[in-house]
Scaffold this motif. Structure first.
Motif, PDB file in Angstrom:
ATOM      1  N   ASP A   1       0.978  -1.307  -0.089  1.00  0.00           N
ATOM      2  CA  ASP A   1      -0.105  -0.110  -0.044  1.00  0.00           C
ATOM      3  C   ASP A   1       0.877   1.420  -0.148  1.00  0.00           C
ATOM      4  OD1 ASP A   1      -2.317  -1.245   0.111  1.00  0.00           O
ATOM      5  OD2 ASP A   1      -2.235  -1.567   2.287  1.00  0.00           O
ATOM      6  N   ALA A   2       2.218   0.953  -0.429  1.00  0.00           N
ATOM      7  CA  ALA A   2       3.148   2.162  -0.502  1.00  0.00           C
ATOM      8  C   ALA A   2       3.613   2.320  -1.781  1.00  0.00           C
ATOM      9  CB  ALA A   2       4.057   2.063   0.777  1.00  0.00           C
ATOM     10  N   GLU A   3       4.794   3.091  -1.911  1.00  0.00           N
ATOM     11  CA  GLU A   3       5.350   3.436  -3.085  1.00  0.00           C
ATOM     12  C   GLU A   3       6.924   3.587  -2.805  1.00  0.00           C
ATOM     13  OE1 GLU A   3       3.763   7.169  -4.648  1.00  0.00           O
ATOM     14  OE2 GLU A   3       2.617   6.055  -6.218  1.00  0.00           O
ATOM     15  N   THR A   4       7.635   3.103  -3.833  1.00  0.00           N
ATOM     16  CA  THR A   4       9.141   2.972  -3.615  1.00  0.00           C
ATOM     17  C   THR A   4       9.639   4.021  -5.024  1.00  0.00           C
ATOM     18  OG1 THR A   4       9.337   0.619  -3.166  1.00  0.00           O
ATOM     19  CG2 THR A   4      11.561   1.716  -4.063  1.00  0.00           C
ATOM     20  N   TRP A   5      10.459   5.008  -4.180  1.00  0.00           N
ATOM     21  CA  TRP A   5      10.779   6.083  -5.174  1.00  0.00           C
ATOM     22  C   TRP A   5      12.140   5.781  -6.016  1.00  0.00           C
ATOM     23  CZ3 TRP A   5      15.410   8.714  -5.864  1.00  0.00           C
ATOM     24  CH2 TRP A   5      15.504  10.051  -6.358  1.00  0.00           C
ATOM     25  N   TYR A   6      12.223   5.916  -7.278  1.00  0.00           N
ATOM     26  CA  TYR A   6      13.578   5.529  -7.768  1.00  0.00           C
ATOM     27  C   TYR A   6      14.015   6.587  -8.771  1.00  0.00           C
ATOM     28  CZ  TYR A   6      10.387   4.185 -11.742  1.00  0.00           C
ATOM     29  OH  TYR A   6       9.540   4.044 -12.738  1.00  0.00           O
ATOM     30  N   ARG A   7      15.209   6.553  -9.225  1.00  0.00           N
ATOM     31  CA  ARG A   7      15.982   7.558  -9.874  1.00  0.00           C
ATOM     32  C   ARG A   7      16.995   6.699 -10.857  1.00  0.00           C
ATOM     33  NH1 ARG A   7      18.745  12.749  -9.367  1.00  0.00           N
ATOM     34  NH2 ARG A   7      20.853  12.652 -10.149  1.00  0.00           N
ATOM     35  N   VAL A   8      16.626   6.854 -12.164  1.00  0.00           N
ATOM     36  CA  VAL A   8      17.551   6.034 -13.276  1.00  0.00           C
ATOM     37  C   VAL A   8      18.134   6.945 -14.089  1.00  0.00           C
ATOM     38  CG1 VAL A   8      17.198   4.581 -15.391  1.00  0.00           C
ATOM     39  CG2 VAL A   8      15.248   4.488 -13.319  1.00  0.00           C
ATOM     40  N   THR A   9      19.516   6.635 -14.062  1.00  0.00           N
ATOM     41  CA  THR A   9      20.690   7.530 -14.733  1.00  0.00           C
ATOM     42  C   THR A   9      20.731   6.739 -16.195  1.00  0.00           C
ATOM     43  OG1 THR A   9      21.436   8.229 -12.881  1.00  0.00           O
ATOM     44  CG2 THR A   9      22.698   8.798 -14.836  1.00  0.00           C
ATOM     45  N   THR A  10      20.328   7.238 -17.228  1.00  0.00           N
ATOM     46  CA  THR A  10      20.608   6.567 -18.600  1.00  0.00           C
ATOM     47  C   THR A  10      21.547   7.090 -19.442  1.00  0.00           C
ATOM     48  OG1 THR A  10      18.267   5.995 -18.645  1.00  0.00           O
ATOM     49  CG2 THR A  10      19.530   5.541 -20.717  1.00  0.00           C
ATOM     50  N   PRO A  11      22.837   6.420 -19.834  1.00  0.00           N
ATOM     51  CA  PRO A  11      23.969   7.114 -20.578  1.00  0.00           C
ATOM     52  C   PRO A  11      23.576   7.548 -21.870  1.00  0.00           C
ATOM     53  CG  PRO A  11      24.287   4.888 -20.621  1.00  0.00           C
ATOM     54  CD  PRO A  11      22.919   5.135 -19.730  1.00  0.00           C
ATOM     55  N   ASP A  12      23.865   8.736 -22.407  1.00  0.00           N
ATOM     56  CA  ASP A  12      23.544   9.274 -23.616  1.00  0.00           C
ATOM     57  C   ASP A  12      24.208   8.275 -24.766  1.00  0.00           C
ATOM     58  OD1 ASP A  12      22.229  11.176 -22.849  1.00  0.00           O
ATOM     59  OD2 ASP A  12      23.942  12.750 -23.050  1.00  0.00           O
ATOM     60  N   GLU A  13      25.432   7.496 -24.569  1.00  0.00           N
ATOM     61  CA  GLU A  13      25.983   6.672 -25.472  1.00  0.00           C
ATOM     62  C   GLU A  13      26.103   5.281 -24.583  1.00  0.00           C
ATOM     63  OE1 GLU A  13      29.764   8.197 -26.959  1.00  0.00           O
ATOM     64  OE2 GLU A  13      29.113  10.090 -27.662  1.00  0.00           O
ATOM     65  N   PRO A  14      25.053   4.602 -24.819  1.00  0.00           N
ATOM     66  CA  PRO A  14      24.801   3.350 -23.883  1.00  0.00           C
ATOM     67  C   PRO A  14      25.914   2.251 -24.986  1.00  0.00           C
ATOM     68  CG  PRO A  14      22.640   3.979 -24.524  1.00  0.00           C
ATOM     69  CD  PRO A  14      23.743   4.853 -25.217  1.00  0.00           C
ATOM     70  N   ARG A  15      26.651   1.316 -23.841  1.00  0.00           N
ATOM     71  CA  ARG A  15      27.537   0.355 -24.513  1.00  0.00           C
ATOM     72  C   ARG A  15      26.893  -0.780 -24.670  1.00  0.00           C
ATOM     73  NH1 ARG A  15      30.519  -3.459 -22.472  1.00  0.00           N
ATOM     74  NH2 ARG A  15      30.392  -2.768 -20.341  1.00  0.00           N
TER      75      ARG A  15
END
Length: 308
Positions: free
Chosen positions: A13-27
């Motif tokens: 009944d709750a929420e997990t906050w997240y932060r996603v860092t995506t590279p501009d040039e993925p390998r």
């Protein structure tokens, strides 16, 4: 520059906050890294500098705040027995499913490394590698190590700690000052403390339910629900390639993390000379230089692509 997105995943009944860092040039083939913070209840801020691995290694980096702290749902009225390691294992599994991560690396720091071990003993299909950073394999070993380090503090500092713990006055300014002396030796040797660390600590002090319930008033006076925790006897169940790191002056003393090295089949270790518990803040470039090649060596999708 990388791209940062944030969101929440429903959990019970709750929420997990997240932060996603995506590279501009993925390998190609670089698996995402999920970073698991310590405390319990410390929030992700003090580990935020690990987002640099996104651009440096071409992989997505995921941070999140565990239930009860930071930007995730706070539950100050939850009963004591609600706050168990199994809760956070389930939360991690829920987040990974929400983000659609089929294969991933896990890096856990302090309590996050303990939680990482709890996750790894369940042998999840998606776990490509595990990095256990500055973490004990049991709280009894942690307490014993902390006692040894306390004995090295100035006599008046030791006396202040013992007196206020006996009297139950662990919010007294004298006790807090003595605690800070320990922290500056064995938690983070950067003075003043980096702002990311201050941000994590301030949010925990503002609403310390999780930390106080599971740990206690500070790093070395452990009276919470984790006081009898151990994973030592379950370590042979971990089949995931594992990296164990610590600092030379770490409050996680060598005796606390040696069971990981002894009990996990595929394991390597590294000690950062001159660093303590927050090695990643004290020596950020050196820390990432150790972690990055370990992750790259276990990017299984990359290896599979090469084989084909």
């Amino acid at each position: 520059m990388s791209t940062i997105t944030t969101g929440t995943a429903a959990f019970h009944d709750a929420e997990t906050w997240y932060r996603v860092t995506t590279p501009d040039e993925p390998r190609e083939g670089a698996l995402p890294l999920v970073v698991v913070h310590g405390g319990p209840g410390m929030a992700h801020d003090y580990l935020r500098n690990l987002e640099a691995l996104a651009d440096e290694t071409g992989r997505t980096v995921v941070h999140y705040d565990q239930l009860g702290c930071g930007r995730s749902t706070h539950l100050p009225d939850a009963p004591v027995d609600f706050w168990q390691p199994s809760l956070f294992v389930s939360e991690f599994e829920n987040l990974v499913a929400h983000l659609g991560l089929e294969r991933y690396h896990l890096l856990g720091q302090s309590w996050g490394g303990m939680l990482g071990a709890e996750i790894a003993v369940t042998t999840p299909d998606g776990l490509a590698s595990l990095a256990i950073c500055n973490s004990p394999a049991s709280m009894q070993l942690w307490v014993e190590g902390a006692a040894e380090l306390r004995d090295q503090l100035p006599t008046d500092t030791q006396e202040a700690l013992a007196r206020h713990e006996a009297d139950g006055t662990t919010t007294d300014p004298e006790y807090l000052a003595a605690t800070q002396a320990f922290y500056e030796r064995h938690v983070c040797r950067v003075v003043p403390m980096p702002q990311d660390f201050v941000d994590s600590e301030e949010q925990m002090e503002a609403e310390p339910t999780v930390y106080h319930t599971m740990n206690g008033p500070n790093e070395f006076h452990v009276i919470g629900t984790l006081r009898d925790w151990t994973v030592v006897d379950r370590l042979p169940a971990i089949t995931t390639p594992t990296l164990v790191v610590a600092g030379e002056f770490d409050e996680a003393t060598p005796a606390t993390w040696q069971p990981f090295v002894d009990g996990i089949a595929d394991v390597r270790s590294h000690v950062f000379a001159g660093a303590s518990h927050c090695s990643h803040l004290e020596q950020p470039e050196e820390f990432r230089a150790v972690v990055a090649p370990f992750l790259a060596a276990h990017d299984e999708l990359r290896d599979a692509a090469r084989a084909s």
